[in-house]
Motif scaffolding. Structure first.
Motif, PDB file in Angstrom:
ATOM      1  N   ASN A   1       0.816  -1.220   0.000  1.00  0.00           N
ATOM      2  CA  ASN A   1       0.000   0.000   0.000  1.00  0.00           C
ATOM      3  C   ASN A   1       0.851   1.273   0.000  1.00  0.00           C
ATOM      4  OD1 ASN A   1      -2.654  -1.075   0.022  1.00  0.00           O
ATOM      5  ND2 ASN A   1      -2.426  -1.601   2.176  1.00  0.00           N
ATOM      6  N   GLN A   2       2.168   1.100  -0.059  1.00  0.00           N
ATOM      7  CA  GLN A   2       3.117   2.210  -0.074  1.00  0.00           C
ATOM      8  C   GLN A   2       2.934   3.146   1.119  1.00  0.00           C
ATOM      9  OE1 GLN A   2       3.816   4.029  -3.935  1.00  0.00           O
ATOM     10  NE2 GLN A   2       2.765   2.302  -4.913  1.00  0.00           N
ATOM     11  N   CYS A   3       2.773   2.543   2.290  1.00  0.00           N
ATOM     12  CA  CYS A   3       2.629   3.325   3.510  1.00  0.00           C
ATOM     13  C   CYS A   3       3.963   3.355   4.251  1.00  0.00           C
ATOM     14  CB  CYS A   3       1.542   2.744   4.406  1.00  0.00           C
ATOM     15  SG  CYS A   3       1.340   3.711   5.928  1.00  0.00           S
ATOM     16  N   GLN A   4       4.683   4.441   4.074  1.00  0.00           N
ATOM     17  CA  GLN A   4       5.990   4.577   4.693  1.00  0.00           C
ATOM     18  C   GLN A   4       5.899   4.468   6.212  1.00  0.00           C
ATOM     19  OE1 GLN A   4       7.801   8.469   4.609  1.00  0.00           O
ATOM     20  NE2 GLN A   4       9.862   7.593   4.506  1.00  0.00           N
ATOM     21  N   TYR A   5       4.923   5.148   6.810  1.00  0.00           N
ATOM     22  CA  TYR A   5       4.825   5.136   8.267  1.00  0.00           C
ATOM     23  C   TYR A   5       4.730   3.701   8.797  1.00  0.00           C
ATOM     24  CZ  TYR A   5       3.915   6.052  13.085  1.00  0.00           C
ATOM     25  OH  TYR A   5       4.053   6.062  14.453  1.00  0.00           O
ATOM     26  N   CYS A   6       3.786   2.930   8.271  1.00  0.00           N
ATOM     27  CA  CYS A   6       3.555   1.591   8.828  1.00  0.00           C
ATOM     28  C   CYS A   6       4.692   0.627   8.512  1.00  0.00           C
ATOM     29  CB  CYS A   6       2.222   1.048   8.344  1.00  0.00           C
ATOM     30  SG  CYS A   6       0.813   1.931   9.079  1.00  0.00           S
ATOM     31  N   VAL A   7       5.307   0.744   7.343  1.00  0.00           N
ATOM     32  CA  VAL A   7       6.441  -0.129   7.034  1.00  0.00           C
ATOM     33  C   VAL A   7       7.577   0.140   8.012  1.00  0.00           C
ATOM     34  CG1 VAL A   7       8.251  -0.672   5.346  1.00  0.00           C
ATOM     35  CG2 VAL A   7       5.870  -0.453   4.601  1.00  0.00           C
ATOM     36  N   ILE A   8       7.872   1.408   8.262  1.00  0.00           N
ATOM     37  CA  ILE A   8       8.980   1.758   9.153  1.00  0.00           C
ATOM     38  C   ILE A   8       8.640   1.417  10.606  1.00  0.00           C
ATOM     39  CG2 ILE A   8      10.420   3.652  10.028  1.00  0.00           C
ATOM     40  CD1 ILE A   8      10.939   2.786   7.049  1.00  0.00           C
ATOM     41  N   ALA A   9       7.483   1.842  11.082  1.00  0.00           N
ATOM     42  CA  ALA A   9       7.117   1.619  12.488  1.00  0.00           C
ATOM     43  C   ALA A   9       6.918   0.130  12.784  1.00  0.00           C
ATOM     44  CB  ALA A   9       5.855   2.405  12.837  1.00  0.00           C
ATOM     45  N   HIS A  10       6.142  -0.553  11.953  1.00  0.00           N
ATOM     46  CA  HIS A  10       5.878  -1.968  12.218  1.00  0.00           C
ATOM     47  C   HIS A  10       7.059  -2.842  11.821  1.00  0.00           C
ATOM     48  CE1 HIS A  10       1.852  -1.632  13.815  1.00  0.00           C
ATOM     49  NE2 HIS A  10       1.770  -0.564  13.044  1.00  0.00           N
TER      50      HIS A  10
END
Length: 192
Positions: free
Chosen positions: A85-94
């Motif tokens: 989904n190209q979600c930088q926040y969730c890829v980095i945080a999770h």
């Protein structure tokens, strides 16, 4: 307020901790005490207190429950679908949470880039294949998808958990992208 050296964490207003309802402020302070910083998602979503409460209640129900999926596997679902989904926040945080829960500093990067080539078990690959199908072709999920999961030891309740995590983080990914939510710098080094 954002500065040149510190960009905004959200394009929407971010309330001051002191201005938040007591229950939300207490939750955020507890997270800060445990992790040493406040993940930006908490501050950004606090813009709408009722939605904050609903979001984190569902998050906790999905991510903290006992069951056949380990906490690391739950995070794998988040990382793989968030990358798609190209979600930088969730890829980095999770990704940071996955590194810690898997006790493996490589796994989150591998899962984020291409879970099909990651050093994961066939069971975990089947789980992520199902999660990706839910994320992008939920209308096509049928008996064969459940049969494949069953061959890898997943029950129908496990399938529900996988689907719910993929679906919930689809919402989270979309909101994080719309909000322009920025990952905390601390996440990049956690678990490495």
């Amino acid at each position: 307020m954002a500065t040149a050296s510190q960009p905004a964490i959200s394009r929407f207003p971010v309330p001051a901790l002191s201005d938040l309802p007591a229950d939300i402020r207490e939750r955020i302070v507890a997270v800060q005490e445990k992790s040493g910083f406040i993940p930006n998602v908490f501050l950004a979503l606090a813009h709408r207190p009722d939605e904050f409460r609903a979001f984190f209640a569902y998050h906790d129900a999905l991510m903290d429950k006992p069951g056949n999926l380990s906490k690391a596997e739950r995070e794998m679902i988040v990382v793989a679908t968030s990358n798609a989904n190209q979600c930088q926040y969730c890829v980095i945080a999770h990704g940071a949470i996955l590194r810690i829960r898997a006790k493996n500093p490589l796994i989150a990067d591998q899962v984020a880039v291409n879970y099909r080539k990651a050093d994961i078990t066939p069971r975990q690959k089947a789980m992520l294949d199902f999660a990706m199908r839910v994320a992008f072709e939920a209308y096509a999920v049928g008996d064969e998808a459940f049969a494949t999961l069953a061959q890898h030891g997943f029950s129908e309740e496990d399938a529900w958990d996988i689907a719910a995590i993929a679906a919930f983080f689809g919402l989270s990914n979309r909101m994080a992208n719309v909000m322009g939510m920025r990952p905390n710098d601390e996440f990049y080094t956690l678990g490495r």
